[in-house]
Design a protein around this motif. Structure first.
Motif, short mmCIF file in Angstrom:
data_model
loop_
_atom_site.label_atom_id
_atom_site.label_comp_id
_atom_site.label_asym_id
_atom_site.label_seq_id
_atom_site.Cartn_x
_atom_site.Cartn_y
_atom_site.Cartn_z
N ASP A 1 0.82 -1.21 0.00
CA ASP A 1 0.00 0.00 0.00
C ASP A 1 0.85 1.26 0.00
O ASP A 1 0.59 2.21 -0.74
CB ASP A 1 -0.93 0.02 1.22
CG ASP A 1 -2.05 -1.01 1.10
OD1 ASP A 1 -2.31 -1.45 -0.04
OD2 ASP A 1 -2.64 -1.39 2.13
N ARG A 2 1.90 1.27 0.83
CA ARG A 2 2.75 2.46 0.89
C ARG A 2 3.56 2.62 -0.40
O ARG A 2 3.73 3.74 -0.90
CB ARG A 2 3.67 2.40 2.10
CG ARG A 2 4.34 3.75 2.36
CD ARG A 2 5.26 3.76 3.55
NE ARG A 2 5.79 5.10 3.78
CZ ARG A 2 6.89 5.35 4.45
NH1 ARG A 2 7.58 4.37 5.02
NH2 ARG A 2 7.31 6.60 4.60
N GLU A 3 4.05 1.52 -0.93
CA GLU A 3 4.79 1.58 -2.19
C GLU A 3 3.90 2.16 -3.30
O GLU A 3 4.33 3.00 -4.09
CB GLU A 3 5.27 0.19 -2.60
CG GLU A 3 6.06 0.18 -3.91
CD GLU A 3 6.50 -1.22 -4.33
OE1 GLU A 3 7.26 -1.33 -5.30
OE2 GLU A 3 6.05 -2.19 -3.68
N LYS A 4 2.64 1.73 -3.35
CA LYS A 4 1.72 2.23 -4.35
C LYS A 4 1.50 3.73 -4.18
O LYS A 4 1.49 4.47 -5.17
CB LYS A 4 0.39 1.48 -4.25
CG LYS A 4 -0.64 1.90 -5.30
CD LYS A 4 -1.93 1.12 -5.15
CE LYS A 4 -2.96 1.56 -6.19
NZ LYS A 4 -4.25 0.84 -6.02
N ARG A 5 1.34 4.20 -2.93
CA ARG A 5 1.13 5.62 -2.67
C ARG A 5 2.32 6.44 -3.16
O ARG A 5 2.17 7.49 -3.79
CB ARG A 5 0.91 5.88 -1.18
CG ARG A 5 -0.43 5.43 -0.64
CD ARG A 5 -0.74 6.13 0.69
NE ARG A 5 0.31 5.97 1.69
CZ ARG A 5 0.41 4.95 2.52
NH1 ARG A 5 -0.49 3.95 2.46
NH2 ARG A 5 1.38 4.90 3.42
N VAL A 6 3.51 5.96 -2.86
CA VAL A 6 4.73 6.68 -3.24
C VAL A 6 4.85 6.75 -4.77
O VAL A 6 5.14 7.81 -5.34
CB VAL A 6 5.97 6.01 -2.63
CG1 VAL A 6 7.26 6.61 -3.22
CG2 VAL A 6 5.97 6.17 -1.11
N LEU A 7 4.62 5.63 -5.43
CA LEU A 7 4.75 5.59 -6.89
C LEU A 7 3.72 6.49 -7.57
O LEU A 7 4.01 7.14 -8.58
CB LEU A 7 4.60 4.15 -7.39
CG LEU A 7 5.75 3.21 -7.03
CD1 LEU A 7 5.43 1.78 -7.46
CD2 LEU A 7 7.05 3.67 -7.67
N GLU A 8 2.51 6.54 -7.00
CA GLU A 8 1.47 7.40 -7.60
C GLU A 8 1.84 8.87 -7.49
O GLU A 8 1.48 9.69 -8.32
CB GLU A 8 0.14 7.15 -6.90
CG GLU A 8 -0.51 5.82 -7.30
CD GLU A 8 -1.79 5.54 -6.53
OE1 GLU A 8 -2.05 6.24 -5.53
OE2 GLU A 8 -2.52 4.61 -6.92
N MET A 9 2.60 9.22 -6.45
CA MET A 9 3.00 10.61 -6.26
C MET A 9 4.02 11.08 -7.30
O MET A 9 4.15 12.28 -7.56
CB MET A 9 3.59 10.81 -4.86
CG MET A 9 2.57 10.73 -3.73
SD MET A 9 3.39 10.93 -2.13
CE MET A 9 1.97 10.77 -1.03
#
Length: 458
Positions: free
Chosen positions: A443-451
């Motif tokens: 979940d955190r990896e996805k948030r970072v990549l989306e940013m």
């Protein structure tokens, strides 16, 4: 079963007009002999005259001297001669006229006629290149823009050698057409390629640049770096709009409409589906006011490939990858990130010295928390303080998602070969950042990549 290259129709040899001039002469001679249009002695005589003409051209290539020439150069000149001769023979009304030329004219005479035709076709290529420049699409796609630049297709007019390398195509052309030009080379390829591209541009320019941009962003927000064909994407979207009874010019179709189209189209067999796509194409041409032109013919020629994509999408339940809703990247909230003010040089050097002699991670992290007040200083010390991987991970644990995303954005991971030009400290930081990202929970990896795509430019 019909032959793809040659056939006999009413006592004549038929050779596909799509065959390159480089091999046209050779195929005509072979088929003419096989079918009895040439005797063995006539073929032998023609081949001998070709060799004599090659010797003449090689001597001319050497500035009039009869010195030796590299085998590769001689082979290239022979191919060039055959291309020039073949180009003229192809221009005649039928193969009967071409055979008559070979029977009654000297090879040198036929070559000169071909060389004159090369000059004419070069002027035609220059003209269609300028027309394609004039109707060029305003797009971010790198391959498209590079192909239409002076360093792309423009190289042809600088590097083409019509006397010794007519069969070559010295241009950097990476943008793929919806209907590729596969068999042709030299001026034939350049003219056909640019003509097809001009037609694709003409179709796409009937839509607003913003609509095309949003459509391509819907296909992939990073489309600027993809090897895609813009025309194919636009035509596919226009067909989807026609099928969904939406305004074709808008290129707007929703996810729900794509689901409804899937449920409707999946019930059709291949012939019924082809009929529906054909009728949709008629609606597209009508709405765009394209009637009885070469552009309409090009659209029709493009339908089989698009039909295959639609059929595959229906079969695999991935029609939403073929018909895509447009996406406006400006609708995504932008992140405006400030680096902050750097500390003065003396204080920064003192901090780095302390970090270099400090033995324990906890102490290093405490120093950083107490003294580093800006992102700019933090970014610098990650390369200057010679931190080990676990120490870098410790520093990153202190940061927010947006700060980690900012670091990755500014120091993107690259494979070893691509990163070879970077300083060692920079390579190391990029590797550490990539490893840190990979060990985050999903979940955190996805948030970072989306940013990463949300940072405002500048």
């Amino acid at each position: 079963m019909s032959k793809t290259i040659t056939d006999i129709e009413k006592g004549r040899i038929f050779i596909s007009p799509d065959l390159s001039s480089e091999v046209y002469f050779t195929v005509l001679l072979q088929e003419g002999y096989t079918q009895g249009f040439f005797t063995a002695s006539e073929v032998e005589s023609i081949q001998l005259h070709c060799l004599e003409f090659l010797a003449y051209k090689c001597k001319k290539y050497n500035g009039g001297e009869s010195c030796s020439i590299r085998v590769e150069a001689a082979e290239s000149i022979m191919k060039s001669n055959l291309y020039t001769i073949g180009l003229y023979l192809k221009s005649l009304a039928d193969t009967s006229g071409a055979i008559e030329e070979l029977k009654t004219k000297k090879i040198s005479e036929i070559y000169q006629k071909g060389r004159g035709l090369i000059t004419v076709k070069l002027a035609a290529v220059q003209a269609i290149y300028e027309q394609t420049q004039n109707n060029k699409l305003p797009t971010l796609n790198f391959t498209y823009n590079e192909t239409l630049s002076e360093e792309g297709a423009g190289l042809f007019f600088i590097s083409y050698k019509p006397d010794y390398e007519t069969h070559e195509t010295p241009a950097s052309i990476d943008y793929q057409l919806c209907n590729p030009v596969n068999q042709l080379t030299g001026v034939e390829f350049m003219y056909s390629y640019l003509e097809n591209l001009w037609l694709e541009n003409e179709f796409c320019k009937r839509f607003s640049p913003k609509a095309v941009h949003h459509l391509l962003c819907g296909y992939d927000p990073g489309y600027k770096d993809l090897l895609i064909n813009i025309f194919e994407q636009v035509l596919t979207a226009a067909l989807a709009c026609a099928l969904a009874k939406r305004c074709v010019l808008s290129l707007q179709i929703s996810g729900e409409e794509i689901k409804r189209l899937h449920n409707e189209l999946v019930q059709n067999d291949s012939s019924a589906l082809a009929w529906k796509i054909g009728k949709a194409a008629e609606l597209v041409l009508e709405e765009l006011n394209i009637t009885g032109t070469s552009l309409g013919e090009y659209v029709t020629k493009s339908l089989p490939g698009i039909l295959a994509n639609i059929s595959r999408g229906l079969e695999l339940n991935t029609l939403d990858k073929t018909f895509v809703p447009p996406f406006d990247p400006d609708s995504v909230p932008k992140i405006y990130f400030s680096e902050g003010l750097k500390m003065n040089d003396e204080d920064y050097r003192q901090l780095i010295d302390e970090l270099l002699v400090c033995r324990y991670l906890e102490d290093k992290l405490q120093l950083i928390k107490e003294q580093v007040k800006s992102f700019a200083d933090l970014e610098d010390l990650l390369t200057d303080a010679l931190l080990k991987e676990e120490e870098v991970f410790g520093v990153l644990d202190l940061l927010s998602d947006v700060e980690i995303a900012a670091l990755i954005k500014r120091h993107p991971y690259e494979e070893e070969k691509q990163a070879a030009y970077l300083p060692v400290a920079e390579q190391t930081l990029r590797n550490y950042l990539n490893s840190y990202l990979e060990q985050l929970d999903d979940d955190r990896e996805k948030r970072v990549l989306e940013m990463l795509d949300q940072f405002a430019d500048g």
